[in-house]
Design a protein around this motif. Sequence first.
Motif, PDB file in Angstrom:
ATOM      1  N   TRP A 149      -7.658  21.641  22.490  1.00 42.04           N
ATOM      2  CA  TRP A 149      -6.708  20.972  23.389  1.00 42.04           C
ATOM      3  C   TRP A 149      -6.439  21.811  24.632  1.00 42.04           C
ATOM      4  O   TRP A 149      -6.254  21.291  25.721  1.00 42.04           O
ATOM      5  CB  TRP A 149      -5.385  20.703  22.681  1.00 42.04           C
ATOM      6  CG  TRP A 149      -5.365  19.490  21.796  1.00 42.04           C
ATOM      7  CD1 TRP A 149      -6.096  18.348  21.933  1.00 42.04           C
ATOM      8  CD2 TRP A 149      -4.565  19.308  20.639  1.00 42.04           C
ATOM      9  NE1 TRP A 149      -5.796  17.466  20.921  1.00 42.04           N
ATOM     10  CE2 TRP A 149      -4.851  18.027  20.118  1.00 42.04           C
ATOM     11  CE3 TRP A 149      -3.624  20.107  19.987  1.00 42.04           C
ATOM     12  CZ2 TRP A 149      -4.237  17.521  18.985  1.00 42.04           C
ATOM     13  CZ3 TRP A 149      -3.012  19.600  18.857  1.00 42.04           C
ATOM     14  CH2 TRP A 149      -3.322  18.324  18.369  1.00 42.04           C
ATOM     15  N   ASP A 183      -9.147  16.527  11.815  1.00 40.12           N
ATOM     16  CA  ASP A 183      -9.081  17.552  12.866  1.00 40.12           C
ATOM     17  C   ASP A 183     -10.463  17.786  13.468  1.00 40.12           C
ATOM     18  O   ASP A 183     -10.611  17.901  14.681  1.00 40.12           O
ATOM     19  CB  ASP A 183      -8.523  18.866  12.317  1.00 40.12           C
ATOM     20  CG  ASP A 183      -7.032  18.816  12.041  1.00 40.12           C
ATOM     21  OD1 ASP A 183      -6.366  17.849  12.457  1.00 40.12           O
ATOM     22  OD2 ASP A 183      -6.535  19.761  11.390  1.00 40.12           O
ATOM     23  N   ASP A 184     -11.478  17.837  12.604  1.00 42.59           N
ATOM     24  CA  ASP A 184     -12.840  18.056  13.071  1.00 42.59           C
ATOM     25  C   ASP A 184     -13.282  16.936  14.016  1.00 42.59           C
ATOM     26  O   ASP A 184     -13.910  17.197  15.050  1.00 42.59           O
ATOM     27  CB  ASP A 184     -13.793  18.152  11.880  1.00 42.59           C
ATOM     28  CG  ASP A 184     -15.215  18.423  12.303  1.00 42.59           C
ATOM     29  OD1 ASP A 184     -15.483  19.513  12.860  1.00 42.59           O
ATOM     30  OD2 ASP A 184     -16.072  17.541  12.100  1.00 42.59           O
ATOM     31  N   ALA A 185     -12.943  15.702  13.690  1.00 42.35           N
ATOM     32  CA  ALA A 185     -13.298  14.574  14.558  1.00 42.35           C
ATOM     33  C   ALA A 185     -12.626  14.711  15.924  1.00 42.35           C
ATOM     34  O   ALA A 185     -13.258  14.470  16.959  1.00 42.35           O
ATOM     35  CB  ALA A 185     -12.912  13.259  13.898  1.00 42.35           C
ATOM     36  N   GLN A 186     -11.371  15.126  15.933  1.00 43.09           N
ATOM     37  CA  GLN A 186     -10.670  15.314  17.208  1.00 43.09           C
ATOM     38  C   GLN A 186     -11.287  16.460  18.004  1.00 43.09           C
ATOM     39  O   GLN A 186     -11.418  16.370  19.228  1.00 43.09           O
ATOM     40  CB  GLN A 186      -9.186  15.589  16.975  1.00 43.09           C
ATOM     41  CG  GLN A 186      -8.403  14.387  16.507  1.00 43.09           C
ATOM     42  CD  GLN A 186      -6.937  14.720  16.374  1.00 43.09           C
ATOM     43  OE1 GLN A 186      -6.310  15.147  17.336  1.00 43.09           O
ATOM     44  NE2 GLN A 186      -6.398  14.539  15.178  1.00 43.09           N
ATOM     45  N   ARG A 208     -14.381  17.421  17.941  1.00 45.83           N
ATOM     46  CA  ARG A 208     -15.644  16.918  18.495  1.00 45.83           C
ATOM     47  C   ARG A 208     -15.381  16.033  19.710  1.00 45.83           C
ATOM     48  O   ARG A 208     -16.089  16.115  20.708  1.00 45.83           O
ATOM     49  CB  ARG A 208     -16.429  16.157  17.437  1.00 45.83           C
ATOM     50  CG  ARG A 208     -17.012  17.060  16.389  1.00 45.83           C
ATOM     51  CD  ARG A 208     -17.765  16.264  15.312  1.00 45.83           C
ATOM     52  NE  ARG A 208     -18.072  17.097  14.184  1.00 45.83           N
ATOM     53  CZ  ARG A 208     -19.099  17.928  14.110  1.00 45.83           C
ATOM     54  NH1 ARG A 208     -19.913  18.041  15.128  1.00 45.83           N
ATOM     55  NH2 ARG A 208     -19.302  18.648  13.035  1.00 45.83           N
ATOM     56  N   ASP A 209     -14.367  15.188  19.623  1.00 44.27           N
ATOM     57  CA  ASP A 209     -14.023  14.337  20.770  1.00 44.27           C
ATOM     58  C   ASP A 209     -13.651  15.173  21.993  1.00 44.27           C
ATOM     59  O   ASP A 209     -13.998  14.829  23.120  1.00 44.27           O
ATOM     60  CB  ASP A 209     -12.854  13.404  20.430  1.00 44.27           C
ATOM     61  CG  ASP A 209     -13.249  12.274  19.506  1.00 44.27           C
ATOM     62  OD1 ASP A 209     -14.463  12.021  19.336  1.00 44.27           O
ATOM     63  OD2 ASP A 209     -12.331  11.644  18.942  1.00 44.27           O
ATOM     64  N   LEU A 210     -12.948  16.278  21.765  1.00 45.55           N
ATOM     65  CA  LEU A 210     -12.515  17.130  22.871  1.00 45.55           C
ATOM     66  C   LEU A 210     -13.637  17.999  23.418  1.00 45.55           C
ATOM     67  O   LEU A 210     -13.663  18.319  24.605  1.00 45.55           O
ATOM     68  CB  LEU A 210     -11.345  18.020  22.431  1.00 45.55           C
ATOM     69  CG  LEU A 210     -10.040  17.288  22.150  1.00 45.55           C
ATOM     70  CD1 LEU A 210      -9.067  18.188  21.400  1.00 45.55           C
ATOM     71  CD2 LEU A 210      -9.416  16.799  23.451  1.00 45.55           C
ATOM     72  N   THR A 211     -14.566  18.408  22.557  1.00 43.72           N
ATOM     73  CA  THR A 211     -15.602  19.343  22.999  1.00 43.72           C
ATOM     74  C   THR A 211     -16.867  18.655  23.491  1.00 43.72           C
ATOM     75  O   THR A 211     -17.606  19.251  24.275  1.00 43.72           O
ATOM     76  CB  THR A 211     -15.982  20.330  21.876  1.00 43.72           C
ATOM     77  OG1 THR A 211     -16.450  19.600  20.735  1.00 43.72           O
ATOM     78  CG2 THR A 211     -14.803  21.202  21.491  1.00 43.72           C
ATOM     79  N   GLN A 212     -17.139  17.441  23.065  1.00 43.45           N
ATOM     80  CA  GLN A 212     -18.385  16.783  23.464  1.00 43.45           C
ATOM     81  C   GLN A 212     -18.540  16.657  24.981  1.00 43.45           C
ATOM     82  O   GLN A 212     -19.612  16.942  25.499  1.00 43.45           O
ATOM     83  CB  GLN A 212     -18.525  15.418  22.778  1.00 43.45           C
ATOM     84  CG  GLN A 212     -18.793  15.521  21.290  1.00 43.45           C
ATOM     85  CD  GLN A 212     -20.023  16.329  20.936  1.00 43.45           C
ATOM     86  OE1 GLN A 212     -21.054  16.231  21.576  1.00 43.45           O
ATOM     87  NE2 GLN A 212     -19.900  17.155  19.915  1.00 43.45           N
ATOM     88  N   PRO A 213     -17.513  16.224  25.730  1.00 48.41           N
ATOM     89  CA  PRO A 213     -17.692  16.149  27.193  1.00 48.41           C
ATOM     90  C   PRO A 213     -18.018  17.509  27.802  1.00 48.41           C
ATOM     91  O   PRO A 213     -18.872  17.620  28.677  1.00 48.41           O
ATOM     92  CB  PRO A 213     -16.343  15.631  27.697  1.00 48.41           C
ATOM     93  CG  PRO A 213     -15.749  14.920  26.533  1.00 48.41           C
ATOM     94  CD  PRO A 213     -16.228  15.671  25.320  1.00 48.41           C
ATOM     95  N   ARG A 239     -21.638  18.371  26.970  1.00 51.28           N
ATOM     96  CA  ARG A 239     -22.571  17.589  27.792  1.00 51.28           C
ATOM     97  C   ARG A 239     -22.614  18.141  29.212  1.00 51.28           C
ATOM     98  O   ARG A 239     -23.675  18.231  29.822  1.00 51.28           O
ATOM     99  CB  ARG A 239     -22.162  16.118  27.794  1.00 51.28           C
ATOM    100  CG  ARG A 239     -22.626  15.358  26.562  1.00 51.28           C
ATOM    101  CD  ARG A 239     -22.483  13.864  26.718  1.00 51.28           C
ATOM    102  NE  ARG A 239     -21.112  13.433  26.908  1.00 51.28           N
ATOM    103  CZ  ARG A 239     -20.249  13.193  25.930  1.00 51.28           C
ATOM    104  NH1 ARG A 239     -20.624  13.344  24.684  1.00 51.28           N
ATOM    105  NH2 ARG A 239     -19.014  12.801  26.195  1.00 51.28           N
TER     106      ARG A 239
END
Length: 111
Positions: free
Chosen positions: A28, A77-80, A82-87, A90
């Motif tokens: 975050w 937590d892991d899914a969140q 990944r959502d935060l780190t993927q952009p 990339r």
Amino acid sequence: MNTTPQETILNHYESIAEVTQLMLQAAWRNDWDALVDAEACCASLIERLKAEGDPTTILDDAGRRRKHEIIRRVLADDAQIRDLTQPWLRQLSAHLGHGRNARALEAAYRT
């Protein structure tokens, strides 16, 4: 105070969940160094848990339910994370790819 083997195993799971929460907080804040450090800590805790043997053999019904609840929290937590780190990942990949392509073009036209 002595802890039972079940309490010991569940405490390991709780520790993993706590570190996963630290990883999420770091993501975050875009604090990638803290995220990497917490991830290494989490991996170490998981290895310790694996070294303890098969935890399901000593868990009663309530212990198994608690373990599953903890695992669901960790996965959420892991899914969140990944959502935060993927952009960011990339963007980093695109940046590194752009630099690689620029060097290849420069090398191709340099004589």
